[in-house]
Design an enzyme around this catalytic site. Structure first.
Site, PDB file in Angstrom:
ATOM      1  N   SER A  77       0.814  -1.219   0.000  1.00 21.08           N
ATOM      2  CA  SER A  77       0.000   0.000   0.000  1.00 21.08           C
ATOM      3  C   SER A  77       0.846   1.267   0.000  1.00 21.08           C
ATOM      4  CB  SER A  77      -0.940   0.006   1.216  1.00 21.08           C
ATOM      5  OG  SER A  77      -1.823  -1.084   1.170  1.00 21.08           O
ATOM      6  N   HIS A  79       0.425   4.337   4.280  1.00 24.13           N
ATOM      7  CA  HIS A  79      -0.232   5.073   3.197  1.00 24.13           C
ATOM      8  C   HIS A  79       0.317   6.493   3.113  1.00 24.13           C
ATOM      9  CE1 HIS A  79      -4.140   2.431   3.259  1.00 24.13           C
ATOM     10  NE2 HIS A  79      -3.037   1.742   3.012  1.00 24.13           N
TER      11      HIS A  79
END
Length: 304
Positions: A158, A210
């Protein structure tokens, strides 16, 4: 995706992105083979799902709802864990964790997005620059995650994926003059990023990876994905063979030079500071008292 006004740029063949996707799939298969749920869960196959997969079956849903291996297997295979990175001197986990996934749902979602975004960028800029963004953004996400999440493990691509999105956003900004439908593209990218970061506010999702990956990729885009400004190629070609012709336009505009310099300083400085703080064993939550809200927001339906 935005369309360019000038279409004379080379189109590269995208091969690295498919290799990354296949590598993550292969790693997941190896992890499931080593996990061997029927051997570790009590009873005849226990609650492993689905049972017909035998050695490759997933952990019970109550343990891993993403359909994947156990936490202990992920830890053994290289998941990001603060204590092992800092105290166990296993720095390689900052990189290995981005090739692991918590379950097949996690894997499919990430690899679909990596393929869509990565192939587009690789076709435009080639495998070297996109590969650098993917790896460095993944490293940036791992560093920020390790600084703030010190009591749990983390896996997944991610951070690298958000890095590609961040680079796509900065590429649009720094090459603003060469695109036609730029506003539509800008809002589309911002919408996708907002959704990804909002999902990161849910429990058990590593939003620090993230955020770290996105910021690293965003600044790298200003450094690695700069294009000549609109009209430069035509101006350069028309004046190179004509004596007394007007001077060609500058290849890059002052704004691009400024963004390149600032972004380069922020990328190098940010990664250096993050690594130093991590190796010193600092806890990011003590340095930033409110930052834990960036990773999870408690509601009446769940706790963090």
């Amino acid at each position: 995706m935005p369309s360019r006004k000038n279409r004379g740029n080379t189109q590269w063949t995208a091969w690295l992105t498919p290799v990354i996707v296949l590598a993550c799939i292969a790693v997941f298969i190896v992890v499931m083979f080593i996990n061997d749920c029927p051997k570790t869960v009590a009873g005849a196959n226990g609650d492993c799902v689905p049972r017909f997969l035998r050695r490759f079956s997933f952990q019970p849903l109550r343990e891993n709802p993403l359909l994947g291996p156990s936490s202990s297997t992920l830890e053994k295979m290289g998941a990001l864990e603060w204590s092992k990175v800092v105290k166990g001197n296993e720095k390689w986990r900052l990189v290995s964790s981005m090739w692991l996934h918590a379950g097949i749902i996690h894997l499919v979602v990430n690899m679909f997005n990596v393929a869509v975004i990565g192939i587009r960028l690789e076709q435009q800029f080639g495998f070297i620059r996109v590969g650098l963004i993917y790896l460095i953004a993944g490293l940036g996400g791992s560093i920020l995650s390790a600084l703030f999440l010190q009591n749990s493990i983390s896996v997944g691509a991610s951070g690298a994926l958000l890095g590609l999105l961040g680079a796509m956003l900065s590429e649009l900004i720094t090459n603003w003059t060469i695109y036609a439908n730029k506003l539509a593209a800008l809002f589309t990218i911002l919408f996708i990023v907002a959704i990804d970061l909002a999902i990161g506010l849910l429990p058990r999702v590593d939003n620090f990876a993230h955020i770290g990956g996105f910021l690293t990729g965003f600044f790298l885009g200003f450094v690695l994905l700069v294009r000549p400004q609109y009209g430069w190629e035509e101006s350069h070609n028309s004046t190179s063979h004509q004596y007394g012709a007007p001077r060609a336009r500058s290849k890059y505009n002052p704004c691009q030079y400024f963004l390149f310099f600032i972004a380069a300083v922020l990328v190098v400085g940010g990664l250096a500071v993050g690594i130093v703080l991590l190796l010193k064993g600092e806890n990011g939550n003590k340095l930033c008292k409110w930052c834990h809200h960036l990773d999870c927001i408690e509601t009446s339906r769940w706790t963090c």
